[in-house]
Design a protein around this motif. Structure first.
Motif, mmCIF file in Angstrom:
data_model
loop_
_atom_site.group_PDB
_atom_site.id
_atom_site.type_symbol
_atom_site.label_atom_id
_atom_site.label_comp_id
_atom_site.label_asym_id
_atom_site.label_seq_id
_atom_site.Cartn_x
_atom_site.Cartn_y
_atom_site.Cartn_z
ATOM 1 N N GLY A 147 0.785 -1.223 0.000
ATOM 2 C CA GLY A 147 0.000 0.000 0.000
ATOM 3 C C GLY A 147 0.814 1.268 0.000
ATOM 4 O O GLY A 147 0.261 2.355 0.205
ATOM 5 N N LEU A 148 2.118 1.187 -0.250
ATOM 6 C CA LEU A 148 2.990 2.367 -0.295
ATOM 7 C C LEU A 148 3.323 2.659 -1.751
ATOM 8 O O LEU A 148 3.910 1.825 -2.444
ATOM 9 C CB LEU A 148 4.267 2.117 0.510
ATOM 10 N N SER A 159 14.702 10.439 -3.237
ATOM 11 C CA SER A 159 14.466 11.468 -2.222
ATOM 12 C C SER A 159 13.379 11.089 -1.213
ATOM 13 O O SER A 159 13.453 11.489 -0.045
ATOM 14 C CB SER A 159 14.095 12.792 -2.904
ATOM 15 N N LYS A 160 12.378 10.308 -1.642
ATOM 16 C CA LYS A 160 11.223 10.060 -0.782
ATOM 17 C C LYS A 160 11.191 8.683 -0.128
ATOM 18 O O LYS A 160 10.400 8.457 0.794
ATOM 19 C CB LYS A 160 9.936 10.262 -1.584
ATOM 20 N N LEU A 165 9.844 4.848 4.275
ATOM 21 C CA LEU A 165 10.142 3.680 5.110
ATOM 22 C C LEU A 165 10.074 4.041 6.586
ATOM 23 O O LEU A 165 9.654 3.231 7.419
ATOM 24 C CB LEU A 165 11.531 3.137 4.765
ATOM 25 N N GLU A 166 10.473 5.262 6.926
ATOM 26 C CA GLU A 166 10.429 5.691 8.323
ATOM 27 C C GLU A 166 8.988 5.810 8.812
ATOM 28 O O GLU A 166 8.661 5.387 9.928
ATOM 29 C CB GLU A 166 11.149 7.044 8.449
ATOM 30 N N ASP A 167 8.115 6.364 7.942
ATOM 31 C CA ASP A 167 6.719 6.533 8.345
ATOM 32 C C ASP A 167 5.980 5.201 8.377
ATOM 33 O O ASP A 167 5.087 4.994 9.209
ATOM 34 C CB ASP A 167 6.003 7.490 7.382
ATOM 35 N N LEU A 172 4.819 -2.048 8.405
ATOM 36 C CA LEU A 172 5.502 -3.029 7.562
ATOM 37 C C LEU A 172 6.125 -4.120 8.426
ATOM 38 O O LEU A 172 6.582 -3.857 9.544
ATOM 39 C CB LEU A 172 6.598 -2.362 6.727
ATOM 40 N N PRO A 173 6.182 -5.342 7.933
ATOM 41 C CA PRO A 173 6.910 -6.399 8.645
ATOM 42 C C PRO A 173 8.383 -6.042 8.747
ATOM 43 O O PRO A 173 8.945 -5.403 7.849
ATOM 44 C CB PRO A 173 6.691 -7.637 7.769
#
Length: 349
Positions: A147-148, A159-160, A165-167, A172-173
């Motif tokens: 869903g990302l 850049s994003k 990944l931080e958010d 996420l597993p």
């Protein structure tokens, strides 16, 4: 029994040699291992040697020329019509021997080690760019499964992705987060290697005055200029600029008969990489032609309105190929110096 002409079917380990005398009689049919090829030809009197332009052929051409022989490289598509029977090494060598003797045969100039090294930079960069594209596509696809969604483009991913990944690290597993970070590190490494190739290309461009002169044309940068000089090498081999553009596959194919000319799509022959650079450069130059008042800009705009964006881009790429050929052969700078005092009598570019 003197061998005057030989054809060599180049391979990895075992080469097939076919030789004829001055009357065209076959005097040699032999398989020779790679390590014995130079020794064999060092014992022969100087003769004409033909080979197909393929992997390692330029190396063997240089080595055999150093032994005193005259070596000619030919495109495989021009050799194929001379093969009489089924394809095998012996028939291929015989066809090469026959083709190299034709007065109208077109030959490929032998490249120097420096020219091959310059082309190697472009080949490596092209492979890295393909790997980066494949990596980004895989990364975006795997992220979409969770869903990302990332926007298209290498800059968007670069850049994003860390912030994404931080958010999403909580949803996420842990294994997925670990894999995505590994892919991001791989992307960064690829970007660094591509940047290193770009720096090498820039050094080649700055060190070659000819590349500087070619780079004065709109849509021709360091990448295209260095690739064109290294690939074409000896521009004087072409009779005119149109022949050079045809060699690059930038002219239409023909299916003409009975005096009736029928043109098809562009032939797409020759070097795919260099043709792609020229077309992309033409598209870049077409961004500025709507505001241009010079004859070439007006010609491009008229063609764009009449035939569309893509045909105009290919036509402009063909014109750029002709201009590059002229600059290499005549040693001039772009735009060429004025010859006529009356500006109304000056020919259009």
């Amino acid at each position: 029994m003197k061998i005057t002409t030989s054809g060599i079917d180049v391979a990895k380990s075992v080469f097939q040699v076919h030789g004829v005398d001055e009357r065209g009689n076959v005097v040699l049919r032999r398989q020779i291992r790679r390590a014995q090829l130079l020794l064999f030809f060092s014992r022969l009197e100087a003769c004409l040697i033909g080979m197909e332009a393929c992997a390692s052929s330029h190396y063997w051409a240089r080595r055999l020329t150093a032994l005193g022989h005259t070596v000619r490289l030919m495109s495989p598509q021009f050799v194929k019509p001379y093969r009489k029977n089924d394809k095998n090494d012996g028939n291929d060598a015989e066809a090469i021997c026959e083709a190299v003797q034709r007065p109208s045969m077109r030959f490929v100039p032998v490249k120097s080690p420096e020219q091959q090294a310059e082309l190697a930079v472009h080949r490596i960069r092209r492979r890295l760019m393909g790997q980066r594209t494949a990596l980004i596509n895989q990364l975006r696809g795997l992220l979409a499964e969770h869903g990302l969604v990332l926007a298209q483009g290498a800059n968007q991913v670069r850049s994003k992705l860390p912030a994404l990944l931080e958010d999403g690290s909580e949803s996420l597993p842990p294994l997925a987060v670990e894999l995505f970070r590994d892919l991001y590190e791989e992307l960064v490494q690829l970007e660094q290697r591509i940047a290193a190739c770009d720096r090498r290309v820039e050094r080649l461009y700055r060190a070659n005055p000819l590349c500087h002169r070619l780079g004065e044309i709109e849509g021709i940068g360091a990448l295209t200029a260095t690739a064109f000089v290294a690939t074409v090498a000896h521009a004087a081999q072409f009779k005119n600029g149109r022949q050079c553009a045809a060699w690059l596959g930038l002219v239409p194919k023909q299916d003409s008969t009975g005096g009736k000319t029928r043109l098809l799509g562009i032939s797409k022959r020759g070097d795919v990489y260099l043709r792609t650079l020229l077309v992309h450069g033409a598209r870049s130059a077409m961004r500025h032609t709507p505001k241009g008042a010079d004859p070439k800009s007006r010609w491009v705009e008229q063609l764009r309105k009449r035939r569309g964006e893509n045909i105009a881009a290919v036509a402009l790429a063909a014109k750029h190929a002709r201009i590059l050929w002229a600059l290499m052969v005549k040693g001039e700078s772009f735009p060429p110096p004025a010859i006529h005092s009356d500006p109304l009598e000056q020919p259009a570019v």
